[in-house]
Scaffold this active site. Sequence first.
Site, PDB file in Angstrom:
ATOM      1  N   ASP A 402       0.825  -1.206   0.000  1.00 50.13           N
ATOM      2  CA  ASP A 402       0.000   0.000   0.000  1.00 50.13           C
ATOM      3  C   ASP A 402       0.864   1.263   0.000  1.00 50.13           C
ATOM      4  OD1 ASP A 402      -2.665   1.326   0.474  1.00 50.13           O
ATOM      5  OD2 ASP A 402      -1.618   2.003   2.263  1.00 50.13           O
ATOM      6  N   GLU A 455       0.911  -0.541  -5.169  1.00 52.28           N
ATOM      7  CA  GLU A 455      -0.013   0.568  -5.397  1.00 52.28           C
ATOM      8  C   GLU A 455       0.871   1.819  -5.498  1.00 52.28           C
ATOM      9  OE1 GLU A 455      -3.564   3.213  -3.422  1.00 52.28           O
ATOM     10  OE2 GLU A 455      -1.911   2.421  -2.243  1.00 52.28           O
TER      11      GLU A 455
END
Length: 724
Positions: A402, A455
């Site tokens: 993330d 990401e």
Amino acid sequence: MAPATLPPEAVAALVEGRHGDPFALLGPQPGADGKPWLRVLLPGATAVAAITADGAAPLALTHAAGLFEGPLPADKPYRLRIDWSGTVQEAADAYSFGPLLGELDLHLLGEGAHRDIGRTLGAHPMTVDGVSGTRFAVWAPNARRVSVVGDFNGWDGRRNPMRLRHGPGVWEIFLPDIGPGTIYKYEVLDPNGAILPLKADPFAWQAEVAPATGSIVADTAGFRPPAPLPARSGPPASQPISVYEVHAGSWMRGDGNRELSWEELGDRLIPYLTGMGFSHVEFLPVMVHPFGGSWGYQPLGQYAPQAALGPPEHFARLVERLHEAGIGVILDWVPAHFPTDSHGLARFDGTALYEHADPREGFHQDWNTLIYNLGRREVRNFLIGSALHWLETYGVDALRVDAVASMLYRDYSRKHDEWVPNIHGGRENLESISFLQELSRIIEERCPGKLLIAEESTAFPGVTRRADEGGLGFDFKWNMGWMHDTLHYMEMEPVYRQYHHDGIAFGLVYAFSERFMLPLSHDEVVHGKGSLIGKMPGDDWQKFANLRAYLSFMWTHPGKKLLFMGGEIAQHREWNHDRSLDWHLLDQAPHAGIQRLVRDLNRLYRDIPALHARDCEEGGFRWVVLDDRQNSVFAYLRLGPEGTAPALVVCNMTPVLRQGYRVGVPLGGSWREIVNSDAAIYGGANNGNGGMVHAAGAASHGLEDSLDLQLPGLSTIVLTPMEG
């Protein structure tokens, strides 16, 4: 004969819980005549005796705070008989055991290179000298004292202070008679002598259900890793990877709006995934997080699954059941930042230990979180150990990392005077880059076949290039640019799309610069953004037609696929983590049609090599119609390995039925219409080409032959040549 009288200051430090080396004073000590002497600190006890095979030897109370001592009969194993004001307890003495961490462990911990750190630090049941108990170990190099506390010692930090191993700054102790299921925390005395709020164990494998914050001794010794996912043929870049993104607590709820357990979730989710044809499920972070509204993106327990859904072994069993069904498991993983909760990592030993001390480096303004100090080898070891823990101990197949962009740039979301340049004066975060490269190298070495997915929302070069070649080493990168551009295009009224034609086309300019995954993730259906179906313009019919055309475009576009739960049923409302998806919508034909379309797209994506085998190769794609802005029509070929049939994709992004639309194809003969998003079974008007169209024998668009097509309004159709 007793040992020399302890200095008053040593006694005071011991009974007040300030002594940094309790093992030097407690437990068996040499007497002046060479015979053993025993000293124990048990605040609240009224009498203590040492029990050996020769009988009981009472110890004398030498300090009112609970310090008992006396001769230890012979050099034999002993236990303590403790009288707690009439309640008698018999237990082994924690201070009779020597250190358990070996020199190699200490060296590797000090170097930040211990690859089994999750089985070294934390709480681990074991048997020592025939005595069952638990070894506790925690990194707190600047603490003056660390104790294990729990119901077993009345949460009294004076009872079980730990032994400091000076090299790596690790504290350890073996507590006999403590086993799985025991709740505990650490009491830490900071460098200034202040007692910090009780800390959860950063390496705990199990935690209490929030809002409780204790750690739980897990059965780490008996933990059985799940069976692996059966091997799939070919490298991941050539596989049909289709991911269903799930928030475990809200995909489906039980009676009374309660969260399903891991077992119940498996009973319902696994048949759904297999029926829908997804190859993988990606869970929003399952790591322990104190606030449910963070959806797991502010984790504190990097080694433990969220407790509300069940114990760790139940989550492991869910992974195994998914593998048995042929479904890969991806976990979102957050090495960028952590919350400021006082029971967590923040100023863990009274200093900025896991985080940067300078808030310009250590505090994330957007999320009110602390940023890991990835320039510190012990912090890198903690996080890499966490990654290996999920990949090896739980057998998951991939980690989606993330907020990578926030890790790569020191000025991420900061004003010009709010960040610290790197050693070269630049904005790149060299420590984070080095960490991600190290992470990818270690996973490649230890976990071949496991994937790392980024990401990453910027144009940082080489995200999916191997670390040894100067890249970050990820296997795939979320294509955030594609998502933003195409959603922005789809949100426009069709009459205006001709002026924004590049919204669809631009993604192909860079589509093969990295190995991409196309994400329609949870981020697009929260914070007032509405739902996918809600973004589509027009009346109700046009909204569904737009979404069907868009999903069909996505599934035929180069790149692996990811769809957040609820998108496949065209849920109207924005996602709410405290509610189940609106499954009742499937009673309505338009919603059921979207679900059926996604199921069929997954099947075609899997079965037709042209749609997946060269997802990451420029030679797997060719534009046929790119410049028809006025009609908002796009056509392209997907090309598979040699000897496989191509697929022609034609998108009509206006609500106008177009007759006689000629599109070039590389082969003559008959072409079968294998997908038509306007088909009646999906809720469409059933316009199209009747399932079959024959090449006209006329060259077009630089290709040898052509098809005369009917293009339904707001639709995507896919055709492949008939064999023979």
